[in-house]
Design a protein around this motif. Structure first.
Motif, PDB file in Angstrom:
ATOM      1  N   PHE A  63       0.769  -1.234   0.000  1.00 49.02           N
ATOM      2  CA  PHE A  63       0.000   0.000   0.000  1.00 49.02           C
ATOM      3  C   PHE A  63       0.806   1.293   0.000  1.00 49.02           C
ATOM      4  O   PHE A  63       0.243   2.355  -0.227  1.00 49.02           O
ATOM      5  N   TRP A  64       2.135   1.244   0.280  1.00 41.64           N
ATOM      6  CA  TRP A  64       2.838   2.505   0.440  1.00 41.64           C
ATOM      7  C   TRP A  64       4.103   2.562  -0.397  1.00 41.64           C
ATOM      8  O   TRP A  64       4.170   3.319  -1.367  1.00 41.64           O
ATOM      9  N   ILE A  65       5.130   1.837  -0.048  1.00 38.39           N
ATOM     10  CA  ILE A  65       6.414   1.892  -0.755  1.00 38.39           C
ATOM     11  C   ILE A  65       6.574   0.590  -1.528  1.00 38.39           C
ATOM     12  O   ILE A  65       6.695  -0.479  -0.941  1.00 38.39           O
ATOM     13  N   LYS A  66       6.575   0.678  -2.836  1.00 35.49           N
ATOM     14  CA  LYS A  66       6.736  -0.515  -3.664  1.00 35.49           C
ATOM     15  C   LYS A  66       8.211  -0.781  -3.871  1.00 35.49           C
ATOM     16  O   LYS A  66       8.972   0.110  -4.187  1.00 35.49           O
ATOM     17  N   PHE A  67       8.626  -2.026  -3.676  1.00 37.97           N
ATOM     18  CA  PHE A  67      10.014  -2.363  -3.992  1.00 37.97           C
ATOM     19  C   PHE A  67      10.060  -3.504  -4.958  1.00 37.97           C
ATOM     20  O   PHE A  67       9.148  -4.132  -5.289  1.00 37.97           O
TER      21      PHE A  67
END
Length: 71
Positions: A67-71
């Motif tokens: 939901f926030w930081i895609k890696f």
């Protein structure tokens, strides 16, 4: 096809993997969750608290990635 998500995070001239930030945030969130569980005395019923901490941290890592930081 371009990717809208950053592949690296930069601090000055040093580049970091986004997964490093996700791990740090998950560790802090899991620590806060464990503190709340200890205050509510729910942790007494947990057999292996260290495994529960790792499980909560892994859950936060998945949620932060989704939901926030895609890696």
């Amino acid at each position: 096809m371009t990717n809208n998500y950053p592949h690296e995070l930069s601090v000055g001239d040093v580049y970091f993997s986004p997964m490093l930030l996700v791990i740090i945030l998950a560790f802090l969130a899991a620590g806060l969750t464990v503190l709340v569980l200890n205050k509510l005395k729910v942790s007494r019923s947990i057999v292996a608290p260290s495994y529960v901490f790792i499980a909560i941290m892994a859950l936060y890592m998945v949620l932060i990635d989704a939901f926030w930081i895609k890696f």
